[in-house]
Design a protein around this motif. Structure first.
Motif, short mmCIF file in Angstrom:
data_model
loop_
_atom_site.label_atom_id
_atom_site.label_comp_id
_atom_site.label_asym_id
_atom_site.label_seq_id
_atom_site.Cartn_x
_atom_site.Cartn_y
_atom_site.Cartn_z
N TRP A 172 0.83 -1.21 0.00
CA TRP A 172 0.00 0.00 0.00
C TRP A 172 0.86 1.27 0.00
O TRP A 172 0.54 2.24 -0.66
N TYR A 206 -1.66 6.16 -1.06
CA TYR A 206 -3.07 5.82 -1.00
C TYR A 206 -3.80 6.81 -0.09
O TYR A 206 -3.18 7.55 0.68
N ARG A 209 -5.84 3.43 -3.91
CA ARG A 209 -4.54 3.83 -4.41
C ARG A 209 -4.61 5.16 -5.14
O ARG A 209 -5.56 5.43 -5.90
N PRO A 269 -4.46 -3.96 -2.79
CA PRO A 269 -3.92 -2.86 -3.58
C PRO A 269 -3.96 -3.14 -5.09
O PRO A 269 -4.14 -2.22 -5.89
#
Length: 553
Positions: A395, A402, A411, A445
């Motif tokens: 992430w 993000y 994201r 993600p």
């Protein structure tokens, strides 16, 4: 006089404290320095327990890492610096790492040379061929991490505990483990995929044709489109995956040896396999399927689907929809899950994301048997399986990589100049995979990196992320192919060589003749004779039997 009394009392107090300290130290002998860094706390080792007191220089651990690389040097990124800081804080020691990166194309051969040389670096990337890791582990080049798991690898232990057939897949028959399996975390709450079917939605809407949800409806839609557009081949196929492989997932079979949920079988001997090939032949014979579907490139297909030459692709990576669509011309491609074969039930998913935590034997990370710090090496690799490090490496940093919207992480697709300058924009990018490769991947993600697209399911059109769409219109775990849940069989070196020789010959003959059946160069009345021919080409059944003997013990 008072000063003398105070001085005496102070000296007595200091002496008593010193004696108390010596008495406490007598309970345990001084431990030998083996690199141990503390006890477990809430599932992870207590970071920095052996850290030096404030102002003292921390111990420096020197190690060598031999790593598979996918392009750029990962050690020149902001993420690497963040990774290193967390690693050092976790063990309470400084790390001096000598990195050797080898391009992934050359890595398998160079790894074998490195392992055979006897000069084995502390940490090494594994290979997709787990047999190499077992081979050199059994020869004594690699550390058996099994004795360290309970005390030093609590995070990885959770992956092992939630992985089906982990004892067969990641261990030797004697219970030895020579690598950390490739970690996968799926906390989306869905079993999903980026593969399905693609259709020209604008054409289907214009003529009020139902987007197919079964193979009968697929055929009917193709016939209708052929009537409306006689000069068009309504159905086409990508260069990969090929059309006939659709039926591996909808008819629950495969064009090779596979695990059917109970045992290993050879798919081309099954009726379900024959039915799939017959369906493709029917589409070809009735001129519903582009005759170049077996030989065309992806670029040639794209040219056709963007110029109205084809309207249906039964099996595709759904990310192609955007390249196929031309909004200014009204060309709208969209997705659906694979058509259902009522005879076999729920269609399976290509590349299904397994739920929860999984440790795969494809790729992994190894530790040298000669490392000076076995406990620390295990702890370093285990920390990459912690929620904290998986978040960091997939992430990134909130606000930079993000943001949180409606309680969910999303994201940031257009990174800021600050992120670019810090080289923090490509946290999940393959060319700069971070840490000790292969570090665990988080599915969420990846999902967030896909745009919403037109999606059809259960009678209505929607705009959905392709993963969300496949997850929504499939039935969870029942859509996972049985071979994705199969035990990995460790054949002997001799049996593995026999399998490769036999199955290579059988597959070559199979592929040649499947094309002939599909194109009408062989009649399906010859299917039984074809089965006999396959048996004469290679004794695949003996391979199946030997695999089942190991799998069903």
């Amino acid at each position: 006089m008072k000063r003398t009394i105070v001085l005496v009392i102070s000296l007595l107090l200091i002496a008593s404290l010193a004696m108390a300290g010596c008495s406490k130290g007598e309970d345990k002998p001084a431990a030998e320095d083996t690199g141990k860094t503390g006890e477990a706390s809430e599932g992870t080792k207590e970071a920095g327990k052996d850290a030096p007191e404030a102002g003292a220089e921390p111990e420096v651990i020197k190690l060598r890492a031999f790593q598979s690389s996918f392009g750029e040097d990962p050690s020149n990124t902001g993420l690497y610096k963040a990774w290193l800081e967390k690693m050092e804080a976790h063990i309470g020691k400084k790390l001096d790492i000598e990195w050797t990166y080898v391009h992934s194309d050359d890595y398998p051969e160079k790894l074998k040379l490195q392992l055979a040389s006897g000069d084995v670096p502390d940490i090494l990337s594994g290979t997709k061929d787990a047999e190499i890791m077992f081979q050199f582990g059994n020869q004594g080049a690699l550390l058996d991490i099994a004795p360290y798991i309970d005390e030093y690898a609590p995070n990885y232990k959770k992956f092992l505990e939630s992985t089906q057939y982990a004892e067969k897949t990641l261990q030797t028959p004697e219970g030895k483990m020579f690598f950390f399996g490739d970690g996968f975390q799926n906390d989306t709450g869905m079993v999903d995929s980026a593969y399905g079917s693609l259709y020209r939605f604008d054409i289907f809407k214009k003529h009020n044709i139902k987007v197919p949800e079964s193979w009968e409806e697929f055929y009917d839609a193709a016939v209708k489109l052929k009537e409306l557009y006689p000069d068009v081949y309504p159905v086409n196929a990508q260069e990969w995956p090929p059309f006939h492989e659709t039926f591996y997932y909808t008819n629950h079979t495969k064009g090779d040896i596979y695990w059917n949920g109970e045992k290993f079988v050879y798919g081309p001997t099954e009726e379900a396999f024959k039915e799939g090939i017959m369906y493709v032949h029917r589409m070809y014979k009735e001129k519903l399927l582009d005759p170049e579907f077996l030989t065309q490139s992806q670029d040639q297909l794209k040219q056709k689907v963007t110029t109205g030459k084809s309207f249906m692709i039964p099996f595709a990576w759904l990310g192609w929809w955007e390249q196929y669509s031309i909004p200014e011309q009204g060309i709208e491609w969209g997705a659906a899950i694979l058509p259902k074969n009522e005879k076999y039930g729920e269609p399976w998913m290509q590349g299904a994301a397994l739920p929860g935590l999984t440790a795969y034997p494809n790729y992994g990370t190894m530790i040298s048997a000669k490392t000076k710090y076995p406990e620390i090496m295990v702890q370093l690799l285990d920390y990459q399986y912690s929620p904290e490090m998986i978040d960091l490496m997939t992430w990134g940093i909130e606000g930079m990589n993000y943001e949180v919207k409606d309680g969910k992480r999303v994201r940031i697709m257009d990174p800021s100049e600050e992120v670019k300058n810090a080289k923090l924009e490509w946290y999940g990018e393959g060319v700069t995979r971070q840490g000790f490769v292969f570090a665990p991947q988080n599915h969420a993600p990846d999902v967030s990196g896909y745009k919403d697209m037109p999606f059809y399911g259960k009678g209505q059109y929607e705009s959905l992320n392709p993963f969300v769409g496949t997850g929504k219109f499939h039935s969870g775990k029942s859509a996972i192919p049985t071979w994705d849940l199969a035990p990995v069989i460790r054949l002997s070196k001799e049996d593995e060589a026999k399998k490769a020789q036999v199955m290579t010959a059988v597959k070559t003959y199979l592929d040649e003749n499947l094309s002939k059946f599909i194109l009408g160069e062989r009649n399906f009345d010859e299917w039984s004779a074809f089965q006999d021919e396959l048996t004469k080409i290679g004794d695949y059944q003996s391979i199946v039997d030997s695999m089942n003997e190991l799998a069903i013990k």
